[in-house]
Design an enzyme around this catalytic site. Structure first.
Site, PDB file in Angstrom:
ATOM      1  N   TYR A  92       0.852  -1.139  -0.039  1.00 36.22           N
ATOM      2  CA  TYR A  92      -0.115   0.015   0.156  1.00 36.22           C
ATOM      3  C   TYR A  92       0.936   1.056  -0.058  1.00 36.22           C
ATOM      4  CZ  TYR A  92      -4.012  -2.882   0.619  1.00 36.22           C
ATOM      5  OH  TYR A  92      -5.055  -3.683   0.319  1.00 36.22           O
TER       6      TYR A  92
ATOM      7  N   ASP B  52      -3.269 -18.266   3.424  1.00 39.52           N
ATOM      8  CA  ASP B  52      -4.250 -19.081   2.859  1.00 39.52           C
ATOM      9  C   ASP B  52      -4.716 -19.852   3.561  1.00 39.52           C
ATOM     10  OD1 ASP B  52      -1.518 -20.372   2.844  1.00 39.52           O
ATOM     11  OD2 ASP B  52      -1.560 -20.987   0.967  1.00 39.52           O
TER      12      ASP B  52
ATOM     13  N   ASP C 214      -6.768  -6.705   4.385  1.00 39.87           N
ATOM     14  CA  ASP C 214      -7.836  -6.014   3.474  1.00 39.87           C
ATOM     15  C   ASP C 214      -8.600  -7.173   3.370  1.00 39.87           C
ATOM     16  OD1 ASP C 214      -9.080  -4.455   2.094  1.00 39.87           O
ATOM     17  OD2 ASP C 214      -7.622  -3.607   0.633  1.00 39.87           O
TER      18      ASP C 214
ATOM     19  N   LYS D 205       2.324 -14.619   5.077  1.00 44.44           N
ATOM     20  CA  LYS D 205       2.565 -15.311   3.887  1.00 44.44           C
ATOM     21  C   LYS D 205       4.281 -15.631   3.970  1.00 44.44           C
ATOM     22  CE  LYS D 205       1.486 -17.966   0.208  1.00 44.44           C
ATOM     23  NZ  LYS D 205       0.665 -19.228   0.578  1.00 44.44           N
TER      24      LYS D 205
HETATM   25  O1  AKG Z   1      -8.993   2.759  -0.602  1.00 46.75           O
HETATM   26  C1  AKG Z   1      -9.561   2.027  -1.085  1.00 46.75           C
HETATM   27  O2  AKG Z   1     -10.050   2.232  -2.216  1.00 46.75           O
HETATM   28  C2  AKG Z   1      -9.774   0.460  -0.662  1.00 46.75           C
HETATM   29  C3  AKG Z   1      -9.550   0.436   0.722  1.00 46.75           C
HETATM   30  C4  AKG Z   1      -9.926  -0.967   1.250  1.00 46.75           C
HETATM   31  O3  AKG Z   1     -10.419  -1.821   0.509  1.00 46.75           O
HETATM   32  C5  AKG Z   1     -10.064  -1.150   2.743  1.00 46.75           C
HETATM   33  O4  AKG Z   1      -9.492  -0.224   3.543  1.00 46.75           O
HETATM   34  O5  AKG Z   1     -10.703  -2.169   3.134  1.00 46.75           O
HETATM   35 MG    MG Z   2     -11.117  -3.475   1.893  1.00 41.36          MG
END
Ligand code: AKG
Ligand code: MG
Ligand code: NDP
Length: 421
Positions: free
Chosen positions: A150, A286, A310, A220
C-alpha cells in the site's frame, strides 16, 4: 461559546462535553449512509446524556465532493482538521482501478500515521449468515495500515522508471527470475521492524485489556520470507521481549519441543493457558482463510499485514452478515489520532438510492464513542441494532436472506435503530 476540542494528555484522551468532530460524507453511497449514521449517533448521545453531551459535527471535504468544490481530492484543510481535532469519522471514498489518483483512504491513514486498522468482527443474533454457526466468529483484526504494497511504490511496464528498476535488479542485484522482463510492471513491498512491532504491540495490548485468549500473526512468510516472514519473527520476538509475563508463544513452544519433546511443549502451553496467558500463534494466510470458515472459535485477535488484513476483513465480515455491518477504526495510539470508517466501499451502483445498509458506519460511530469513553451511548446503538434485527426490520442485504423480513430503506433502518434504543 468557544470551540471544544478532544486532546490527549499523558496518553489519555481528554474529551469535553461538546467536542468538534470532523466528518467526511463520502463518495457513492456516502450521501445515503452519512445522514442515517449521524441521526443514530446524535440520538444515542442525546438519550445517554440527556443533552449534557453533544457532538459538534464539522464537515471536511475529500473525494469527489472535494474535487468538485475545490479542485483538490484531499485538501490540506481536511488533514489539518483531523490532526487538530484528533478524532473523526468518514464515509467511503472511491479509488479508480489501474490509473488515476491513488487511494485517498490509504493517503489519510499514511498522512496521519494511523498505523492500526482495527476491525472487530462479531455476529448479531438473527443476522443471516452463510455459515451454520456464525456466533463462533468473534475476532478483532489489527491490520498494519501504513506500509506493505500500500506504500504505492509501483511502476508501469514500459515506463522509464520500470526500465530503470529492472535494469538495477538485473545488472546490480543479479536478478534473473523476472519471467517476462520486457513487459513486467514492478511493485515494491516495504515491511519494517518498527511498523510490525507497533502493530503487534497494539494487538497484544488489546488482548490484555479485553482478556482475549490469543493473538494470531497472519502472514505469507513461507513465500515472502523477508517481509511477511520477518513480520512473524519480529512479532514473536516483541511478544516475548515486552510481554513475557502475559503471553506464551508458539516460538517458545517450538523451542521447548526441540529441546524436551512435544509432550513437554504441550504441557507448557497448557500451563500457560491455565495461568490465563495469551497464546501468541501464527497462521499462513491462505490456510487462515479456510480456518476462519472451519474452526473460527480458535481465533480471537488477529495481527496482520496491510494486504492480508484487507482480504481477511471482507472474508470475516461475510461470515457474520456481510460488509453492510462491518465497522472499523484507524488509530495511532501514541498521538491519539483516529478516523473511524466502514470496511466497505462506495458501492456506486446503489449511490443515491437510500437503499444500502448504514450499519457499518453506524457501528464505526459506536466504536468512536467507545474510544471517546462515551460507552453509554455506544451501548444504546448496539441495543438499537439488535432490536431492529430481532424484529426483522432491515435493509435489502439482510432482507434478501431472511424469511419474513420487512424491507427498509437506509434512512428507515436508521430510524428503526433509534426507535429500538
Ligand atoms: O482505498 C480503497 O479504495 C480501498 C480500501 C480498502 O479496501 C480497505 O481499506 O479495506
Ligand atoms: Mg477492503
Ligand atoms: N475505506 C474505503 O473508503 C473503501 C473504499 N473502497 C472503494 O469503493 C469503491 C467500490 O468498491 P467495491 O469493490 O465495489 O466494494 P464495495 O464495498 O463498495 O461494494 C461491494 C459490494 O458490497 C456490498 N456492500 C457495500 N456496501 C454495502 C452497504 N453499505 N450495505 C450493504 N451492502 C454493501 C454490495 O454487495 P451486493 O451488490 O451484493 O449487495 C456491493 O456491491 C472502489 O472505488 C474502492 O476502491 C473500497 C473499500 C473500502
Amino acid at each position: 461559546m468557544s470551540e471544544q476540542k478532544i486532546t490527549i494528555k499523558d496518553g489519555k484522551l481528554q474529551v469535553p462535553n461538546n467536542p468538534v468532530v470532523p466528518f467526511i460524507e463520502g463518495d457513492g453511497t456516502g450521501v445515503d449512509i452519512w445522514p442515517a449514521a449521524k441521526r443514530v449517533l446524535d440520538a444515542a448521545v442525546e438519550k445517554a446524556y440527556n443533552g449534557e453531551r453533544k457532538i459538534e459535527w464539522k464537515e471536511v471535504l475529500a473525494g469527489e465532493k472535494a474535487f468538485n468544490e475545490t479542485g483538490n481530492w484531499l485538501p490540506g484543510e481536511t488533514l489539518d482538521a483531523f490532526r487538530e481535532y484528533l478524532v473523526g469519522i468518514k464515509g467511503p471514498l472511491t479509488t479508480p482501478v489501474g490509473g488515476g489518483i491513488r487511494s485517498l483512504n490509504v493517503a489519510l491513514r499514511q498522512e496521519l500515521d494511523l498505523y492500526s486498522c482495527v476491525r472487530p468482527v462479531r455476529w448479531f443474533e438473527g443476522v443471516p449468515s452463510p455459515v451454520k454457526r456464525p456466533e463462533l466468529c468473534d475476532m478483532v483484526i489489527f491490520r498494519e495500515n501504513t506500509e506493505d504494497i500500500y506504500a504505492g511504490i509501483e511502476y508501469m511496464h514500459g515506463s522509464e522508471e520500470a526500465i530503470k528498476v529492472k535494469k538495477f535488479l538485473q545488472e546490480e542485484m543479479g536478478v534473473t527470475k523476472i519471467r517476462f522482463p520486457e513487459t513486467s510492471s514492478i511493485g515494491i513491498k516495504p515491511v519494517s521492524k518498527e511498523g510490525t512491532e507497533r502493530l503487534v504491540r497494539a494487538s497484544i495490548e488489546y488482548a490484555i485489556q479485553y482478556k482475549k485468549p490469543s493473538v494470531t500473526l497472519v502472514h505469507k512468510g513461507n513465500i515472502m520470507k523477508f517481509t511477511e516472514g520477518a513480520f512473524k519473527k519480529w512479532g514473536y520476538e516483541l511478544a516475548e521481549r515486552e510481554y513475557a509475563e502475559q503471553v506464551f508463544t508458539w516460538a517458545q513452544y517450538d523451542r521447548i519441543a526441540d529441546q524436551d519433546g512435544k509432550a513437554a511443549a504441550d504441557l507448557a502451553q497448557k500451563e500457560a493457558e491455565q495461568a490465563g496467558k495469551i497464546i501468541v500463534k501464527d497462521s499462513i494466510a491462505d490456510a487462515f482463510l479456510q480456518q476462519i470458515l472451519l474452526r473460527p472459535a480458535e481465533y480471537s485477535v488477529i495481527a496482520t499485514l496491510n494486504l492480508n488484513g484487507d482480504y481477511v476483513s471482507d472474508a470475516l465480515a461475510a461470515i457474520v452478515g456481510g460488509i453492510g455491518i462491518a465497522p472499523g477504526a484507524n488509530i495511532n495510539y501514541q498521538t491519539g489520532n483516529a478516523i473511524f470508517e466502514a470496511t466497505h466501499g462506495t458501492a456506486p451502483k446503489y449511490a443515491g438510492q437510500d437503499k444500502v445498509n448504514p450499519g457499518s458506519v453506524i457501528l464505526s460511530g459506536a466504536l468512536m464513542l467507545e474510544y471517546m469513553g462515551w460507552t453509554e451511548a455506544s451501548e444504546l446503538i448496539y441495543k438499537g441494532i439488535e432490536g431492529s434485527i430481532s424484529k426483522k426490520r432491515v435493509t435489502y442485504d439482510f432482507e434478501r436472506l431472511m424469511e419474513g423480513a420487512t424491507l427498509l430503506k437506509c434512512s428507515e433502518f436508521g430510524e428503526e435503530i433509534v426507535t429500538n434504543m
